[in-house]
Design an enzyme around this catalytic site. Structure first.
Site, PDB file in Angstrom:
ATOM      1  N   ASP A 159       3.937  32.617  33.530  1.00 40.99           N
ATOM      2  CA  ASP A 159       3.050  32.047  34.540  1.00 40.99           C
ATOM      3  C   ASP A 159       2.192  33.164  35.112  1.00 40.99           C
ATOM      4  OD1 ASP A 159       1.794  30.540  36.447  1.00 40.99           O
ATOM      5  OD2 ASP A 159       3.520  30.352  37.766  1.00 40.99           O
TER       6      ASP A 159
ATOM      7  N   TRP B 130      12.205  17.849  32.584  1.00 40.10           N
ATOM      8  CA  TRP B 130      13.280  17.819  33.581  1.00 40.10           C
ATOM      9  C   TRP B 130      13.937  16.447  33.651  1.00 40.10           C
ATOM     10  CZ3 TRP B 130      15.158  22.151  35.521  1.00 40.10           C
ATOM     11  CH2 TRP B 130      14.347  23.285  35.602  1.00 40.10           C
TER      12      TRP B 130
ATOM     13  N   TYR C 152       9.505  30.598  31.356  1.00 37.24           N
ATOM     14  CA  TYR C 152       8.155  30.505  30.804  1.00 37.24           C
ATOM     15  C   TYR C 152       7.283  31.587  31.420  1.00 37.24           C
ATOM     16  CZ  TYR C 152       7.570  27.920  35.197  1.00 37.24           C
ATOM     17  OH  TYR C 152       7.577  27.547  36.521  1.00 37.24           O
TER      18      TYR C 152
END
Length: 479
Positions: free
Chosen positions: A84, A449, A82
């Site tokens: 960030d 997760w 991702y």
């Protein structure tokens, strides 16, 4: 998430200290064409990985206010990728062997490099696996995650001893850097240094301003105190470390994760060595880093002074006393740990190619001598960055020939299919099934997760990271 070391393929099915481990790596982007935008490339590569390479399933929902839909997603190997703060961040899947922890850390490098090659962009942009921007003073992290027993008690003596280990392990885990962070990078003034630091052991040391703190962006600490186990909170807690450097050497990564996992086992079994609490862990971290020539003295809480090398021997002796013989993987780690500590005293050149800061310093010294450069020459700063280039045709790390012990390990953990296949013995295996299914489906989904969901009522909770959940996920997807 995490565990310990497996040096040979024959040890493949061994699970060591009943621990799960994982690494989170933020990559720097180096653009070679002045007309191209540095900020745009991470997003381009992220989109290519999910949309063209089809290596995972993008999030369809907000994860928080800084992560809108499409900002990232889970991968076929069970990990996550991702954006960030403008960086691509890769989080490895849950691993229960040290060898896997290193394999799946390297899988992030391979994923990015393959995307650049397929985009025919290698001449325009590189990804750098380091932790500092020499020009802005910014830092970006390599975070370590270790699953621990919920009942583990972090008393002041326990935390003090753990901080002592973490502050001194940099002598074999540090990635090295030219110079030091400008004092304006902190919210307080650093004490004046008698002489400038031309080269230091750790990239993160100057940016650590607290020993334990919760909010990462505002007060960067050795240990992040956020209690977010991503598993059954009644059984597990997650130790989240911010102090570590990103390693180019897989051997150094193995030492970083493996020694720390061993120390956590000593902690859980109440076998910590006594009398190893620092007067100030943050100051000690910086002082050790600023002394690449040693002898790395640190002040202890009891008023005595000890060397970082001596402290690491104390931890190794405790680990050997209580853990030796439990498992072939642990024995490999203990022997490698001993080899490294002994080499500091007898022949540090034996660590070239294995310990990053020693390797980088050796390369830069040779180049500076050949070209008659001073240590503040911009050419050396450029080479400092190129050491961390993940492209073997450009990265200086890949040009170094190490000894057989180190070379064998470094070659053994570069597994081509690890970017697309999960570890077979953790929760990542079931998550990978869900990623593949939802990637090719028109159904709405949420992947986390510790759970997967399709629709508001259809949820599968996966609270045990040691379980593969493959049969449960198969049944869930057939509904």
């Amino acid at each position: 998430m995490l565990v310990i070391a497996c040096p040979l393929p024959l040890m493949r099915d061994v699970r060591v200290v009943n621990r799960v481990v994982g690494l989170e790596t933020e990559y720097g982007a180096l653009v070679h064409d002045a007309e191209l935008s540095t900020e745009a490339w991470p997003a381009r590569v992220k989109n290519y990985i999910f949309r063209q390479a089809r290596a995972g399933a993008l999030d369809l929902h907000y994860r928080d206010y800084e992560e809108p839909p499409g900002n990232g997603g889970f991968l076929l190997n069970g990990g996550r990728l991702y954006l960030d703060m403008g960086h691509i961040e890769y989080a490895s899947p849950e691993c229960v062997r040290l060898r896997d922890a290193v394999v799946y850390d390297l899988a992030g490098d391979a994923l990015l490099l393959n995307a650049l090659r397929e985009m025919q962009a290698c001449d325009h942009v590189s990804f750098i696996k380091n932790n500092i921007d020499h020009y802005t003073g910014a830092t970006f992290g390599c975070h370590e995650n270790y699953l621990m027993r919920r009942e583990t008690q972090f008393t002041p003596p326990v935390l003090g001893t753990l901080l002592c280990f973490l502050a001194t392990r940099q002598i074999y885990t540090g990635a090295g850097r030219i110079g030091q962070a400008h004092p304006l990078a902190f919210d307080f003034d650093l004490p004046p240094s008698a002489t400038p630091v031309r080269f230091q052991i750790s990239q993160r040391a100057d940016h650590i301003v607290n020993d334990i703190y919760q909010w990462v962006q505002f007060n960067r600490a050795i240990i992040n105190a956020r209690d977010e186990p991503l598993a059954d909170y009644r059984k597990f807690r997650r130790l989240h470390l911010l102090i570590g450097d990103s390693n180019m050497s897989p051997f150094a990564s193995a030492l970083k994760v493996g020694t720390t996992a061993c120390i956590l086992t000593l902690l859980e079994e109440d076998k910590f060595p006594r009398g190893l609490i620092l007067q100030d862990a943050v100051v000690a971290t910086r002082e050790v880093s600023h002394q690449p020539d040693g002898p790395w003295p640190v002040e202890l809480e009891n008023g005595k002074t000890a060397g970082a090398l001596e402290i690491q021997w104390r931890f190794l002796e405790a680990a050997g006393k209580y853990l030796q013989g439990r498992d072939a993987e642990i024995d490999w780690l203990l022997e490698s740990w001993s080899f490294v500590l002994d080499s500091f005293a007898t022949n540090s050149d034996a660590l070239i190619g294995g310990v990053d800061w020693i390797t980088k310093r050796w390369l830069l010294e040779k180049f500076a001598e050949a070209e008659s450069l001073s240590w503040d020459d911009p050419w050396l700063l450029s080479l400092d960055l190129e050491y961390h280039n993940i492209d073997p045709s450009r990265g200086l790390f890949f040009q170094v020939k190490a000894g057989k012990r180190i070379t064998d390990w470094n070659q053994s953990v570069r597994i081509k299919n690890a970017s697309y296949r999960p570890p077979a013995n953790s929760r990542a295996a079931g998550r990978s099934q869900a990623v593949a299914w939802f990637r090719d489906s028109e159904l709405p989904y949420v992947i986390n997760w510790d759970s997967i969901a399709s629709g508001p009522q259809d949820i599968l909770v996966m609270s045990d990271p040691f379980s593969t959940y493959t049969s449960e996920v198969s049944a869930f997807l057939r509904r």
